[in-house]
Design a protein around this motif. Structure first.
Motif, PDB file in Angstrom:
ATOM      1  N   ARG A   1      -5.820 -19.444 -59.304  1.00 21.69           N
ATOM      2  CA  ARG A   1      -5.289 -18.209 -59.891  1.00 21.69           C
ATOM      3  C   ARG A   1      -6.036 -16.994 -59.338  1.00 21.69           C
ATOM      4  O   ARG A   1      -5.427 -15.983 -59.009  1.00 21.69           O
ATOM      5  CB  ARG A   1      -5.422 -18.225 -61.414  1.00 21.69           C
ATOM      6  CG  ARG A   1      -4.624 -19.314 -62.088  1.00 21.69           C
ATOM      7  CD  ARG A   1      -3.234 -18.849 -62.426  1.00 21.69           C
ATOM      8  NE  ARG A   1      -2.464 -19.902 -63.035  1.00 21.69           N
ATOM      9  CZ  ARG A   1      -1.933 -19.835 -64.244  1.00 21.69           C
ATOM     10  NH1 ARG A   1      -2.095 -18.764 -64.969  1.00 21.69           N
ATOM     11  NH2 ARG A   1      -1.239 -20.847 -64.710  1.00 21.69           N
TER      12      ARG A   1
ATOM     13  N   GLY B   1      -9.075  -8.298 -62.255  1.00 21.26           N
ATOM     14  CA  GLY B   1      -8.789  -9.696 -61.946  1.00 21.26           C
ATOM     15  C   GLY B   1      -8.707 -10.541 -63.204  1.00 21.26           C
ATOM     16  O   GLY B   1      -9.208 -10.152 -64.264  1.00 21.26           O
ATOM     17  N   ILE B   2      -8.074 -11.692 -63.090  1.00 17.57           N
ATOM     18  CA  ILE B   2      -7.963 -12.611 -64.216  1.00 17.57           C
ATOM     19  C   ILE B   2      -9.363 -12.960 -64.724  1.00 17.57           C
ATOM     20  O   ILE B   2     -10.266 -13.231 -63.944  1.00 17.57           O
ATOM     21  CB  ILE B   2      -7.155 -13.879 -63.818  1.00 17.57           C
ATOM     22  CG1 ILE B   2      -6.893 -14.769 -65.026  1.00 17.57           C
ATOM     23  CG2 ILE B   2      -7.830 -14.627 -62.668  1.00 17.57           C
ATOM     24  CD1 ILE B   2      -5.922 -15.906 -64.739  1.00 17.57           C
TER      25      ILE B   2
ATOM     26  N   ASP C   1       2.362  -7.820 -68.489  1.00 15.76           N
ATOM     27  CA  ASP C   1       2.427  -9.262 -68.768  1.00 15.76           C
ATOM     28  C   ASP C   1       3.344  -9.540 -69.952  1.00 15.76           C
ATOM     29  O   ASP C   1       4.147 -10.468 -69.926  1.00 15.76           O
ATOM     30  CB  ASP C   1       1.033  -9.829 -69.059  1.00 15.76           C
ATOM     31  CG  ASP C   1       0.326 -10.325 -67.815  1.00 15.76           C
ATOM     32  OD1 ASP C   1       0.943 -10.353 -66.740  1.00 15.76           O
ATOM     33  OD2 ASP C   1      -0.864 -10.690 -67.931  1.00 15.76           O
TER      34      ASP C   1
ATOM     35  N   GLN D   1      -4.780 -13.530 -56.426  1.00 17.56           N
ATOM     36  CA  GLN D   1      -4.865 -12.103 -56.729  1.00 17.56           C
ATOM     37  C   GLN D   1      -5.625 -11.367 -55.634  1.00 17.56           C
ATOM     38  O   GLN D   1      -6.225 -11.962 -54.749  1.00 17.56           O
ATOM     39  CB  GLN D   1      -5.578 -11.900 -58.074  1.00 17.56           C
ATOM     40  CG  GLN D   1      -4.803 -12.441 -59.255  1.00 17.56           C
ATOM     41  CD  GLN D   1      -5.459 -12.083 -60.582  1.00 17.56           C
ATOM     42  OE1 GLN D   1      -6.657 -11.850 -60.671  1.00 17.56           O
ATOM     43  NE2 GLN D   1      -4.651 -12.052 -61.619  1.00 17.56           N
TER      44      GLN D   1
ATOM     45  N   PRO E   1      -1.612  -6.337 -64.216  1.00 14.65           N
ATOM     46  CA  PRO E   1      -2.522  -7.241 -63.515  1.00 14.65           C
ATOM     47  C   PRO E   1      -2.404  -7.179 -61.992  1.00 14.65           C
ATOM     48  O   PRO E   1      -3.404  -7.265 -61.293  1.00 14.65           O
ATOM     49  CB  PRO E   1      -2.102  -8.625 -64.022  1.00 14.65           C
ATOM     50  CG  PRO E   1      -1.438  -8.373 -65.325  1.00 14.65           C
ATOM     51  CD  PRO E   1      -0.780  -7.030 -65.199  1.00 14.65           C
ATOM     52  N   LEU E   2      -1.194  -7.017 -61.459  1.00 12.70           N
ATOM     53  CA  LEU E   2      -0.989  -7.059 -60.010  1.00 12.70           C
ATOM     54  C   LEU E   2      -0.792  -5.665 -59.401  1.00 12.70           C
ATOM     55  O   LEU E   2      -0.107  -5.511 -58.395  1.00 12.70           O
ATOM     56  CB  LEU E   2       0.206  -7.964 -59.679  1.00 12.70           C
ATOM     57  CG  LEU E   2       0.066  -9.412 -60.152  1.00 12.70           C
ATOM     58  CD1 LEU E   2       1.317 -10.206 -59.823  1.00 12.70           C
ATOM     59  CD2 LEU E   2      -1.160 -10.078 -59.562  1.00 12.70           C
TER      60      LEU E   2
ATOM     61  N   THR F   1      -6.043  -2.167 -64.366  1.00  8.41           N
ATOM     62  CA  THR F   1      -5.962  -3.469 -63.722  1.00  8.41           C
ATOM     63  C   THR F   1      -7.334  -4.123 -63.679  1.00  8.41           C
ATOM     64  O   THR F   1      -8.352  -3.501 -64.010  1.00  8.41           O
ATOM     65  CB  THR F   1      -5.341  -3.353 -62.305  1.00  8.41           C
ATOM     66  OG1 THR F   1      -4.937  -4.648 -61.868  1.00  8.41           O
ATOM     67  CG2 THR F   1      -6.293  -2.707 -61.304  1.00  8.41           C
TER      68      THR F   1
ATOM     69  N   ASN G   1       8.174 -13.076 -57.978  1.00  7.40           N
ATOM     70  CA  ASN G   1       7.898 -11.644 -58.150  1.00  7.40           C
ATOM     71  C   ASN G   1       9.125 -10.791 -57.834  1.00  7.40           C
ATOM     72  O   ASN G   1       9.370  -9.772 -58.483  1.00  7.40           O
ATOM     73  CB  ASN G   1       6.715 -11.215 -57.275  1.00  7.40           C
ATOM     74  CG  ASN G   1       5.397 -11.752 -57.800  1.00  7.40           C
ATOM     75  OD1 ASN G   1       5.287 -12.172 -58.957  1.00  7.40           O
ATOM     76  ND2 ASN G   1       4.392 -11.761 -56.949  1.00  7.40           N
TER      77      ASN G   1
ATOM     78  N   ARG H   1      -9.436  -4.269 -55.215  1.00 11.51           N
ATOM     79  CA  ARG H   1      -9.217  -3.560 -56.489  1.00 11.51           C
ATOM     80  C   ARG H   1     -10.099  -2.322 -56.573  1.00 11.51           C
ATOM     81  O   ARG H   1      -9.640  -1.244 -56.963  1.00 11.51           O
ATOM     82  CB  ARG H   1      -9.490  -4.489 -57.683  1.00 11.51           C
ATOM     83  CG  ARG H   1      -8.335  -5.382 -58.031  1.00 11.51           C
ATOM     84  CD  ARG H   1      -8.558  -6.101 -59.348  1.00 11.51           C
ATOM     85  NE  ARG H   1      -9.685  -7.014 -59.298  1.00 11.51           N
ATOM     86  CZ  ARG H   1      -9.620  -8.262 -58.843  1.00 11.51           C
ATOM     87  NH1 ARG H   1      -8.471  -8.760 -58.433  1.00 11.51           N
ATOM     88  NH2 ARG H   1     -10.690  -9.019 -58.825  1.00 11.51           N
TER      89      ARG H   1
ATOM     90  N   GLU I   1      -2.152  -5.666 -55.755  1.00  5.41           N
ATOM     91  CA  GLU I   1      -1.374  -6.546 -54.885  1.00  5.41           C
ATOM     92  C   GLU I   1      -0.028  -5.933 -54.516  1.00  5.41           C
ATOM     93  O   GLU I   1       0.473  -6.141 -53.415  1.00  5.41           O
ATOM     94  CB  GLU I   1      -1.127  -7.888 -55.582  1.00  5.41           C
ATOM     95  CG  GLU I   1      -2.370  -8.711 -55.802  1.00  5.41           C
ATOM     96  CD  GLU I   1      -3.168  -8.326 -57.045  1.00  5.41           C
ATOM     97  OE1 GLU I   1      -4.002  -9.119 -57.454  1.00  5.41           O
ATOM     98  OE2 GLU I   1      -2.975  -7.225 -57.607  1.00  5.41           O
TER      99      GLU I   1
END
Length: 196
Positions: free
Chosen positions: A155, A9-10, A32, A159, A113-114, A7, A84, A165, A117
């Motif tokens: 965005r 962050g964007i 994704d 997150q 990615p999440l 993982t 989600n 993270r 979260e």
């Protein structure tokens, strides 16, 4: 089999790390990519998204208008939660199928990615976090992806924080520097994963 959660962050560079791991022999399960597949035209996933958000989220060709949907959900936590709730169970089921088809000696890297979260860290033997400073992420999103700065910040805000993270990380890849400094770190992580 070693199950790894990857993982970041964007804009942190997770996709590049995933690409490198695949080139070394990892089996990549890309959340994704799967998330796009489960909402393709004709799928129950797309039907559920349209039921929740209306026909306005469809492009003229019947595909999901991802930028339009993103504009709706990334500015409204309740709408993001609703999306989600539709997509995540479908992604989970498909990910499990792909993992089950990998060999017993495989290193299976779930590109999620999440991960932070959604509290998914306990599902993996190890969690690898691709880390970059928020300013680096913002710069990459604006300069390389062409996002407007306010969209990029929205965005990022949707997150987990960098600290959240890092708190779930077993291994951290620092991707604040140039691309050349990334490959040796990923190679070292790969050697560790193969020997786990």
């Amino acid at each position: 089999m070693v199950k790894v959660g990857l993982t970041g962050g964007i804009g942190a560079g997770k996709s590049e790390v995933s690409r490198l791991l695949a080139s070394y022999g990892a089996v990549i399960v890309d959340a994704d990519k799967i998330a796009r597949e489960v909402v393709e035209p004709g799928t129950p996933g797309l039907a559920a998204v349209v039921e929740e958000f209306g026909d306005d989220v469809l492009a003229p060709d019947g595909t999901l208008d991802r930028p339009k949907l993103g504009g709706i959900v990334f500015s409204d936590p309740d709408k993001l939660k609703a999306l989600n709730a539709i997509v995540h169970p479908l992604v989970g089921a498909r990910s499990a199928e792909l993992e089950a088809s990998a060999g017993p000696d495989a290193v299976v890297v779930h590109d999620v990615p999440l991960l932070t979260e959604n509290g998914l860290a306990p599902l993996y033997d190890l969690v690898v976090v691709v880390d970059a400073a928020p300013q680096t992420q913002l710069d990459r999103l604006v300069r390389l992806r062409g996002m407007a700065e306010d969209e990029a910040k929205s965005r990022m805000a949707a997150q987990a924080t960098r600290e959240q993270r890092l708190a779930v990380a077993d291994l951290v890849i620092d991707n604040d520097g140039p691309l050349e400094s990334l490959e040796p770190q990923v190679r070292a992580v790969w050697e560790r994963l193969r020997n786990t």
